[in-house]
Design a protein around this motif. Structure first.
Motif, PDB file in Angstrom:
ATOM      1  N   ALA A 193     -18.063  26.978   5.461  1.00 35.39           N
ATOM      2  CA  ALA A 193     -17.724  28.362   5.131  1.00 35.39           C
ATOM      3  C   ALA A 193     -16.239  28.603   5.407  1.00 35.39           C
ATOM      4  N   MET A 194     -15.508  29.063   4.404  1.00 35.50           N
ATOM      5  CA  MET A 194     -14.059  29.240   4.504  1.00 35.50           C
ATOM      6  C   MET A 194     -13.687  30.692   4.201  1.00 35.50           C
ATOM      7  N   PRO A 195     -13.064  31.395   5.155  1.00 35.72           N
ATOM      8  CA  PRO A 195     -12.644  32.765   4.860  1.00 35.72           C
ATOM      9  C   PRO A 195     -11.521  32.762   3.820  1.00 35.72           C
ATOM     10  N   VAL A 196     -11.658  33.598   2.810  1.00 35.06           N
ATOM     11  CA  VAL A 196     -10.628  33.640   1.758  1.00 35.06           C
ATOM     12  C   VAL A 196      -9.886  34.973   1.731  1.00 35.06           C
ATOM     13  N   ARG A 197     -10.495  36.038   2.224  1.00 35.37           N
ATOM     14  CA  ARG A 197      -9.778  37.306   2.371  1.00 35.37           C
ATOM     15  C   ARG A 197     -10.575  38.227   3.295  1.00 35.37           C
ATOM     16  N   ILE A 198      -9.872  39.227   3.794  1.00 35.17           N
ATOM     17  CA  ILE A 198     -10.479  40.228   4.668  1.00 35.17           C
ATOM     18  C   ILE A 198     -10.269  41.583   4.013  1.00 35.17           C
ATOM     19  N   GLU A 199     -11.315  42.376   3.949  1.00 34.14           N
ATOM     20  CA  GLU A 199     -11.254  43.642   3.236  1.00 34.14           C
ATOM     21  C   GLU A 199     -11.635  44.798   4.149  1.00 34.14           C
ATOM     22  N   GLY A 200     -11.170  45.985   3.758  1.00 29.61           N
ATOM     23  CA  GLY A 200     -11.523  47.194   4.475  1.00 29.61           C
ATOM     24  C   GLY A 200     -10.588  48.322   4.124  1.00 29.61           C
ATOM     25  N   ASP A 201     -11.034  49.541   4.354  1.00 33.08           N
ATOM     26  CA  ASP A 201     -10.238  50.735   4.088  1.00 33.08           C
ATOM     27  C   ASP A 201      -9.470  51.117   5.341  1.00 33.08           C
ATOM     28  N   GLY A 202      -8.284  50.521   5.505  1.00 28.00           N
ATOM     29  CA  GLY A 202      -7.443  50.811   6.670  1.00 28.00           C
ATOM     30  C   GLY A 202      -7.846  50.090   7.932  1.00 28.00           C
ATOM     31  N   LYS A 203      -8.904  49.297   7.871  1.00 23.35           N
ATOM     32  CA  LYS A 203      -9.365  48.509   9.015  1.00 23.35           C
ATOM     33  C   LYS A 203     -10.315  47.442   8.495  1.00 23.35           C
ATOM     34  N   GLU A 227     -15.905  31.792   1.234  1.00 24.25           N
ATOM     35  CA  GLU A 227     -16.236  30.867   0.150  1.00 24.25           C
ATOM     36  C   GLU A 227     -16.990  29.669   0.716  1.00 24.25           C
ATOM     37  N   ARG A 228     -18.072  29.336   0.074  1.00 24.82           N
ATOM     38  CA  ARG A 228     -18.835  28.158   0.480  1.00 24.82           C
ATOM     39  C   ARG A 228     -18.022  26.902   0.158  1.00 24.82           C
ATOM     40  N   THR A 229     -18.080  25.902   1.033  1.00 24.67           N
ATOM     41  CA  THR A 229     -17.316  24.667   0.840  1.00 24.67           C
ATOM     42  C   THR A 229     -18.245  23.464   0.796  1.00 24.67           C
ATOM     43  N   ARG A 230     -17.662  22.358   0.403  1.00 22.22           N
ATOM     44  CA  ARG A 230     -18.334  21.064   0.525  1.00 22.22           C
ATOM     45  C   ARG A 230     -17.273  20.050   0.921  1.00 22.22           C
ATOM     46  N   LEU A 231     -17.711  18.933   1.467  1.00 27.82           N
ATOM     47  CA  LEU A 231     -16.775  17.904   1.906  1.00 27.82           C
ATOM     48  C   LEU A 231     -16.496  16.937   0.767  1.00 27.82           C
ATOM     49  N   ASP A 232     -15.198  16.635   0.583  1.00 28.31           N
ATOM     50  CA  ASP A 232     -14.848  15.621  -0.408  1.00 28.31           C
ATOM     51  C   ASP A 232     -15.009  14.233   0.221  1.00 28.31           C
ATOM     52  N   PRO A 233     -14.826  13.152  -0.543  1.00 33.50           N
ATOM     53  CA  PRO A 233     -15.037  11.807   0.020  1.00 33.50           C
ATOM     54  C   PRO A 233     -14.169  11.492   1.236  1.00 33.50           C
ATOM     55  N   GLU A 234     -13.024  12.185   1.381  1.00 31.26           N
ATOM     56  CA  GLU A 234     -12.161  11.949   2.540  1.00 31.26           C
ATOM     57  C   GLU A 234     -12.532  12.826   3.730  1.00 31.26           C
ATOM     58  N   GLY A 235     -13.549  13.667   3.581  1.00 33.52           N
ATOM     59  CA  GLY A 235     -13.985  14.526   4.672  1.00 33.52           C
ATOM     60  C   GLY A 235     -13.271  15.856   4.742  1.00 33.52           C
ATOM     61  N   HIS A 236     -12.485  16.207   3.707  1.00 33.62           N
ATOM     62  CA  HIS A 236     -11.800  17.490   3.676  1.00 33.62           C
ATOM     63  C   HIS A 236     -12.696  18.543   3.035  1.00 33.62           C
ATOM     64  N   ALA A 237     -12.526  19.799   3.474  1.00 30.74           N
ATOM     65  CA  ALA A 237     -13.313  20.893   2.919  1.00 30.74           C
ATOM     66  C   ALA A 237     -12.693  21.374   1.619  1.00 30.74           C
ATOM     67  N   ALA A 238     -13.503  21.507   0.590  1.00 29.13           N
ATOM     68  CA  ALA A 238     -13.053  22.014  -0.703  1.00 29.13           C
ATOM     69  C   ALA A 238     -13.950  23.168  -1.116  1.00 29.13           C
ATOM     70  N   GLY A 239     -13.330  24.236  -1.650  1.00 33.13           N
ATOM     71  CA  GLY A 239     -14.095  25.397  -2.064  1.00 33.13           C
ATOM     72  C   GLY A 239     -14.979  25.110  -3.255  1.00 33.13           C
TER      73      GLY A 239
END
Length: 432
Positions: free
Chosen positions: A264-274, A281-293
């Motif tokens: 799970a990768m945070p991509v933005r934070i939302e709110g009205d003044g707070k 965004e859900r992720t998966r691991l690539d063959p090198e073990g890096h997270a990709a969206g």
């Protein structure tokens, strides 16, 4: 006689001073300079208040501090009260042991909304660091999101989840305890870009989550790889994953949930003044073990977001800096002639408290090779004259012991101390 200045009184600083004593014997004078009037750095303001056994290492540093050839010089700010160039002129060697007290920025949209805080600030708040004592994090609930998969994320989640009586014996400051008493957060989500096999959480800290009175950890069994894959892990990591497997198989009716949200990768934070929600965004691991969206997103309600994604060493004017690594630029601890870095200021925020001891001894070996018998610098008398001429109110280790005694005397029942949370209050606690 060799004269050495160490900037920073945390573990790296005191282990360096200890190494100087063992290497040079009586032929060295070490001044440990710190911006705060109180010593011990992250032992005091970084280690979780309910981990008192870890804080006990400060007794070792105290033994070093009370010797004749090591001195604590507190309440002295580098760049304001004295410069690096002045120190390099006064001492045979200057060692930067300033740690990494700044949060690595969370570089996603909405990270500047009220309610988003870094772990250095949040941990400093409940530990009484003067820079963060007035943080006032929003605890109105219902959700909090903790970003990161290391032990600091576990500390933050555990502190948010604990009942008041579970802080007995800790040195959490009263303003934080009072705020947490009104805590309305019932879901704490720990976000990790990768999976259970990639966490940087140690078994002891993970195990503590399973022992909380009113909170329980929650792990989705589908996030766990086949149990046979655990044998590919080192023993410590395997124990940590065993805890996660236990959490995944445990049902609970406790009112607070600590949810491990892997891949799970945070991509933005939302709110009205707070802060109101975190878009993940859900992720998966690539063959090198890096997270990709994967492109799949969802929202997590949250009034508080704590980013536990790492730390950076603050820049110092005139000192080369490695911006990518967030630490001083150095070659095996050497920054420039007469200037060295140790601990997190040298290697970045990695390793444990104990890692700083061999690091300190390695730096002192280099200093010994570089300065020989010393270069006839003024050292301690020169610094004293300079600071006196500028009217700097220096705090010695003896004065710190008076502050220490006042904090112990002010402790609430069951607590080892009540920390002063402002520099003025620290200075006022001295008795002479």
């Amino acid at each position: 006689m060799r004269h050495i200045a160490v900037i920073g009184s945390g573990p790296a600083g005191y282990y360096t001073a200890e190494a100087c004593q063992k290497t040079f014997g009586e032929d060295v004078r070490v001044d440990i300079i710190d911006r705060l009037p109180v010593p011990f750095g992250l032992i005091r303001t970084g280690v979780a208040p309910d981990h008192q056994s870890i804080k006990g290492v400060s007794r070792r540093y105290e033994a070093v501090a009370l010797t004749d050839n090591v001195r604590f010089v507190g309440n002295v700010t580098l760049g304001k009260d004295v410069s690096i160039e002045e120190l390099r002129g006064l001492y045979d060697a200057v060692v930067l042991a300033t740690g990494a007290p700044r949060d690595r920025p969370l570089e996603i949209p909405g990270a500047d909304l009220p309610g988003v805080v870094g772990s250095a600030a949040f941990v400093g708040w409940y530990n009484g660091h003067p820079d963060h004592a007035d943080l006032a994090p929003p605890l109105h609930g219902p959700g909090a999101v903790v970003i990161g998969n290391g032990n600091v994320a576990l500390d933050v989640a555990r502190i948010l989840a604990k009942a008041e009586d579970e802080f007995a014996g800790s040195d959490i400051v009263s303003h934080a305890l009072e705020a947490l008493r009104g805590n309305r957060i019932d879901t704490i989500t720990i976000l990790g870009r990768r999976g259970p096999h990639q966490i940087a959480m140690t078994p002891k800290e993970l195990g503590e989550l399973g022992e909380l009175a009113r909170a329980a950890p929650v792990v989705d069994p589908a996030d766990l790889p086949p149990a046979s894959d655990d044998m590919l892990l080192d023993p410590g990591q395997r124990k940590s994953v065993t805890h996660l497997r236990h959490f995944a198989g445990t049902q609970t009716d406790k009112p607070i949930r600590i949810v491990f949200d892997f891949f799970a990768m945070p991509v933005r934070i939302e709110g009205d003044g707070k802060v109101e929600r975190v878009i993940v965004e859900r992720t998966r691991l690539d063959p090198e073990g890096h997270a990709a969206g994967t492109g799949e997103t969802y929202a997590l309600p949250a009034g508080l977001v704590v980013s536990c994604i790492g730390y950076r060493t603050p820049r110092i004017e005139g000192v080369p800096y490695d911006d990518r690594a967030g630490r001083f630029a150095n070659e095996d601890g050497r920054v420039m002639p007469g200037l060295y870095a140790v601990g997190w200021a040298r290697r970045g925020p990695t390793g444990t408290i104990g890692t700083n001891r061999p690091d300190g001894f390695a730096i002192v070996e280099k200093i010994a090779a570089d300065i020989g018998e010393g270069g006839g610098r003024q050292g301690r008398p020169g610094l004293d004259a300079l600071l006196a001429g500028r009217g700097v109110d220096v705090v010695t280790f003896r004065a710190w012991q008076q502050i220490d005694a006042a904090e112990i005397a002010a402790a609430r029942i069951g607590s080892p101390r009540e920390k002063f949370t402002s520099i003025d209050a620290m200075l006022a606690a001295r008795t002479s």
